[in-house]
Design an enzyme around this catalytic site. Structure first.
Site, PDB file in Angstrom:
ATOM      1  N   SER A  83       1.803  -0.998  -4.889  1.00  0.00           N
ATOM      2  CA  SER A  83       1.588   0.764  -4.770  1.00  0.00           C
ATOM      3  C   SER A  83       2.688   0.867  -3.438  1.00  0.00           C
ATOM      4  O   SER A  83       2.755   2.080  -2.936  1.00  0.00           O
ATOM      5  CB  SER A  83       0.357   0.933  -4.122  1.00  0.00           C
ATOM      6  OG  SER A  83      -0.431   1.154  -5.385  1.00  0.00           O
ATOM      7  N   LYS A  86       5.012   3.754  -3.858  1.00  0.00           N
ATOM      8  CA  LYS A  86       4.651   5.236  -3.569  1.00  0.00           C
ATOM      9  C   LYS A  86       5.689   5.767  -2.470  1.00  0.00           C
ATOM     10  O   LYS A  86       5.448   6.860  -1.922  1.00  0.00           O
ATOM     11  CB  LYS A  86       3.067   5.452  -3.265  1.00  0.00           C
ATOM     12  CG  LYS A  86       2.314   5.227  -4.590  1.00  0.00           C
ATOM     13  CD  LYS A  86       0.794   5.569  -4.370  1.00  0.00           C
ATOM     14  CE  LYS A  86       0.150   5.139  -5.571  1.00  0.00           C
ATOM     15  NZ  LYS A  86      -0.389   3.930  -5.901  1.00  0.00           N
ATOM     16  N   SER A 142      -3.725   5.784  -1.461  1.00  0.00           N
ATOM     17  CA  SER A 142      -3.048   5.211  -2.847  1.00  0.00           C
ATOM     18  C   SER A 142      -3.211   5.530  -3.931  1.00  0.00           C
ATOM     19  O   SER A 142      -3.225   4.775  -5.126  1.00  0.00           O
ATOM     20  CB  SER A 142      -2.984   3.537  -2.758  1.00  0.00           C
ATOM     21  OG  SER A 142      -2.116   2.839  -3.224  1.00  0.00           O
TER      22      SER A 142
END
Length: 413
Positions: A83, A86, A142
């Site tokens: 993640s 992101k 997240s």
């Protein structure tokens, strides 16, 4: 369970003490009504000027603002980053959309329809949220569904948005990075610590994003009227004094990943930890690196803009040079005065150069650390030799005599 919810509610409301630099313990965060355990302490050695031992296969420390690397293990190793992806999702979204744009959630971004799970905020088809709210959910919680919603809004489809992400990476010089999704949930995307330092620096220059990644708690509107309460997964915000962000990540293939940052006395340091074997490891390794950075390095000015550098040799002769910029860098505290300066002449520098023309660069080094370089320009150009006086035949004879003498001296040496 009720008492846990009460503690979280108090913290969300800002009623718990959160003094600057204080070390707190992050409370469990409610996920689907159940407490999700967080790391509550850091296993780090005492701050020391000696480089720490890092358990993760990749651990890097750098100056967040200049990108200067202070410690590296696996700096250029390509790995899945989960993640942490992101960060690029948010960067591209903010490049191409306003924070107050309203996004209508489609079926691909709704876990109830798409069927994918993981970290999410249970977006519903047809509900509307702003880009800023989706960015907040993607960075703090997240949330994979928020990342998909941003991708579809900005790119029209996730596939087109991923192409935008990879194009942005190329523009930033992230040559060893390839993204395969907006969420990082898959493990086919790859990056390196070196590239992630570039990404972190770029992201942290955006005030709105820097504020969000430093936020411990936030609320996101929900269709049923009760707001979604989310909690930052970066426990350094509680456990490490001066922590300012920025993003965690985990998948089975990537293991535990963290891009972290902290600030003390105006010095901002960044860490990248990839592939940590345990959830504690990503935070403890990051904290150990930050401790080392703050204990072992100090900022030092080596060259000031316009500083005279004396006589410098370039092809064709010597010329007086001066710096065309300044250089500050972090150096080991005990070696602040041991840095060396080396002038490298430009191979295409012509003599005599015009005043202000770049004639080379000044390289600054300290031990094995390459601290940077500063352009060098010609400050004072030597005048041409005085014209000879007298009639033409005397000037010609003098020139021939000088040339003959030069030739003779050349043959004798």
């Amino acid at each position: 369970m009720g008492s846990l919810a009460a503690v979280v509610a108090l913290l969300v409301a800002g009623l718990a003490p959160t003094g600057a630099g204080a070390v707190e313990v992050p409370p469990p965060t409610p996920v689907d009504g159940k407490p999700s355990p967080f790391v509550t302490d850091l296993q780090t050695p005492e701050p020391s000027p000696r480089a720490p031992s890092i358990r993760a296969p990749v651990g890097v420390l750098a100056d967040l603002d200049s990108g200067q690397v202070l410690f590296s293990k696996g700096l250029n190793d390509q790995r899945p980053i989960a993640s942490v992806t992101k960060l690029m999702t948010v960067l591209v979204a903010i490049d191409r959309a306003d924070l107050d744009d309203v996004v209508t959630i489609g079926p691909n971004a709704s876990p109830r329809v798409s069927g994918y799970h993981g970290s999410e905020i249970d977006l519903r088809v047809g509900e509307q949220l702003t880009v800023e709210q989706l960015v907040t959910a993607a960075l703090i919680q997240s949330a994979n569904d928020a990342a998909v919603a941003l991708a579809e809004y900005v790119g029209g489809s996730v596939q087109r948005f991923v192409a935008m992400m990879n194009a942005k990476a190329r523009r930033l010089g992230m040559r060893d990075t390839r993204f395969a999704s907006a969420s990082g949930l898959e493990d086919s995307g790859r990056s390196t610590a070196s590239d992630l330092l570039v990404l972190a620096s770029e992201v942290m220059q955006i005030d709105a994003v820097a504020r969000i990644v430093a936020t411990k708690f936030a609320q996101i509107p929900a269709p049923d009227g009760k707001p979604r309460e989310i909690q930052n997964r970066n426990v350094l915000l509680w456990l490490y004094p001066g922590a300012i962000g920025i993003k965690t990540g985990y998948t089975t293939g990537a293991r535990f990943c963290l891009v972290g940052a902290a600030e003390r006395d105006g010095l901002r340091l960044a860490t990248v930890v990839l592939g940590a074997p345990t959830p504690e490891g990503q935070f403890s390794d990051s904290a150990a690196l930050l401790n080392y950075g703050f204990a072992a390095f100090e900022r030092h000015t080596f060259v000031e803009d316009g500083q005279p550098l004396g006589s410098l040799q370039i092809p064709g002769g010597a010329v007086s040079g001066s710096s065309a910029g300044s250089l500050e860098a972090l150096v080991p505290t005990a070696q602040a005065d041991a840095a060396t300066q080396r002038f490298i002449a430009a191979p295409d520098a012509a003599f005599p150069p015009a005043p202000g023309e770049q004639i080379g660069a000044l390289l600054i080094e300290s031990g094995r650390l390459d601290l940077g370089e500063v352009p060098v320009i010609a400050a004072d150009v030597p005048p041409p030799p005085p014209a000879m006086q007298g009639p033409w035949w005397r000037r010609t004879l003098t020139s021939l005599t000088d040339a003959t003498g030069d030739l003779a001296r050349g043959l004798l040496t």
